[in-house]
Scaffold this motif. Structure first.
Motif, short mmCIF file in Angstrom:
data_model
loop_
_atom_site.label_atom_id
_atom_site.label_comp_id
_atom_site.label_asym_id
_atom_site.label_seq_id
_atom_site.Cartn_x
_atom_site.Cartn_y
_atom_site.Cartn_z
N TRP A 192 2.72 5.09 -6.99
CA TRP A 192 2.70 4.24 -8.18
C TRP A 192 1.71 3.10 -8.01
N ARG A 193 0.89 2.90 -9.04
CA ARG A 193 -0.11 1.83 -9.02
C ARG A 193 0.10 0.91 -10.22
N LEU A 194 0.15 -0.38 -9.95
CA LEU A 194 0.27 -1.37 -11.01
C LEU A 194 -1.07 -1.45 -11.73
N THR A 195 -1.09 -1.13 -13.03
CA THR A 195 -2.34 -1.07 -13.78
C THR A 195 -2.47 -2.16 -14.83
N GLY A 196 -1.38 -2.81 -15.22
CA GLY A 196 -1.48 -3.83 -16.26
C GLY A 196 -0.32 -4.78 -16.27
N SER A 237 0.86 -1.17 0.00
CA SER A 237 0.00 0.00 0.00
C SER A 237 0.90 1.22 0.00
N GLY A 238 0.31 2.39 -0.16
CA GLY A 238 1.11 3.60 -0.10
C GLY A 238 1.88 3.85 -1.37
N ARG A 239 3.20 3.86 -1.28
CA ARG A 239 4.04 4.29 -2.39
C ARG A 239 3.87 3.43 -3.64
N VAL A 240 3.82 2.09 -3.50
CA VAL A 240 3.67 1.18 -4.64
C VAL A 240 2.66 0.10 -4.25
#
Length: 411
Positions: free
Chosen positions: A177-181, A83-86
């Motif tokens: 940063w969020r993992l989207t794909g 959670s949070g940063r990544v």
């Protein structure tokens, strides 16, 4: 909407006083940017962030692999610790949840085929990170080993694979940063923990002029060489057990089948530098090239000629016939030359035999594998490239792709 113009009757002092008050009120409503609540600057991807990208990728593929392991209940998701940063985006979290559900179903299908895994280990290495503004594309290599549970008692110790993946991260307004794909890189679509069905190229359309390894081009070349003009077809193999007996002499014939298996065991992950690799070439990958190398190591001799002529077969560091590297072309050569015959059932295969798969059943075969082990109770285990895989059982292949068409060859 455009703002209305101020009335000219208002005094300059009034305007200045009102503007100042407005600015003060607006400032009071703005968030404190320096406190990290939000930022318009492009976020930095430092070594620590890259390391967290790698750890999240490791968690994603570990969760997928764990879904295949036979254990009571579902293990806590490794991705829950981010959670949070990544972290995962909400959409990616839903997608991975569905992926794990599909792999749970695959585990149950495997059990019905008599196969279970007692343990697993997944590690991920970060290869490259490319950042463009608020988007980061990360390429990683996954290495996974699964331990076979002793259901029948004659299983090999482990199966393993190595696959490349491409992950896309996007930064939100706060710079997190969020993992989207996630997508498979190159031709790596055949891992046992890959939840989606493989994407396959459509069957090649016959063209008289295109200089490609299509059936028409191969047939044209064969005609010019005075060879046969037919493309022999092989019957589909059954995938049911028990299979009729089809014993194979592994020692007394012309070919050394154990040498074929030993070659595949050695080079399933570490490619032989004496041959080119076709992974990531957009032409189906390296699967048939790898199988041809193993057959050559066991005694298959070159048949020199024109590269498009599917009745010829040769391959080395500088040149390869289409029958050496092409899925369908290999089957035409193998049957024409009588170096291979069709088997009625995939469970009849033994060491050195070859399995091909047509995933979408359109008549054009998509993938080639070689048997490197057969259990005492008659289960063949396959090794292949694209995705680099060692000793995956035919039961696992069938459980993962139950609607595919299968073609088994005795070499």
């Amino acid at each position: 909407m455009k703002s209305r113009k101020l009335r000219r009757t208002r005094s300059r002092a009034t305007i200045i006083t009102a503007a100042a008050a407005s600015a003060i009120a607006g400032a009071a409503l703005l968030p404190n940017w320096s406190a990290g609540a939000s930022t318009t600057a492009e976020p930095e991807v430092d070594a620590r962030t890259k390391a967290t990208f790698q750890r999240l990728a490791d968690a994603v593929f570990t969760d997928r692999t764990n879904a295949l392991v036979d254990r009571p209940g579902r293990k806590k998701a490794a991705t829950d610790g981010f959670s949070g940063r990544v972290a995962l985006s909400s959409g990616a979290a839903r997608t991975e949840g569905k992926a794990v559900d599909r792999l749970d179903d695959r585990r149950e299908r495997l059990a019905r085929h008599g196969e279970k895994y007692s343990a697993a280990n997944t590690t991920v290495a970060l290869n490259r990170t490319r950042v463009n503004g608020r988007k980061a594309v990360v390429t990683v290599t996954e290495t996974t080993t699964l331990t076979y549970k002793k259901v029948r008692g004659d299983e090999p110790k482990t199966t393993g694979f190595q696959a490349d993946h491409q992950l896309t991260f996007e930064a939100d307004r706060r710079g997190n940063w969020r993992l989207t794909g996630i997508r498979e890189a190159g031709d790596d679509q055949l891992a046992v923990n890959q939840p989606a069905q493989p994407e396959v190229d459509p069957a090649p359309a016959p063209t008289a002029s295109a200089p490609s390894p299509s059936p028409s081009a191969s047939a044209s070349a064969a005609t010019s060489a005075g060879a046969a003009t037919t493309t022999p077809s092989s019957p589909r193999a059954a995938i049911t057990r028990p299979a009729p007996a089809a014993p194979k002499d592994l020692t007394g014939g012309e070919y050394d089948y154990r040498a074929m298996a030993a070659y595949a065991d050695k080079y399933w992950r570490d490619y032989n530098p004496e041959y080119p690799s076709f992974d990531g070439q957009g032409a189906g990958g390296d699967c048939t090239n790898f199988v041809s190398q193993a057959l050559k190591a066991g005694g298959w001799k070159h048949v020199p000629g024109y590269v498009y002529d599917y009745t010829r077969w040769f391959g080395n560091s500088s040149i390869q016939s289409h029958s050496f590297i092409g899925v369908n072309e290999w089957s035409w050569f193998a049957l024409n030359s009588e170096r291979a015959t069709s088997l009625a059932n995939v469970y009849q295969m033994d060491v050195g035999d070859v399995l091909q798969v047509d995933f979408d059943r359109n008549g054009s075969k998509d993938h080639t594998m070689i048997v490197t082990h057969r259990s005492a109770q008659g289960v063949p285990y396959l090794s292949y490239h694209s995705t680099n895989t060692h000793r995956r059982s035919v039961a696992s292949i069938i459980a993962s792709y139950p609607n595919a068409a299968y073609y088994a060859y005795r070499t």
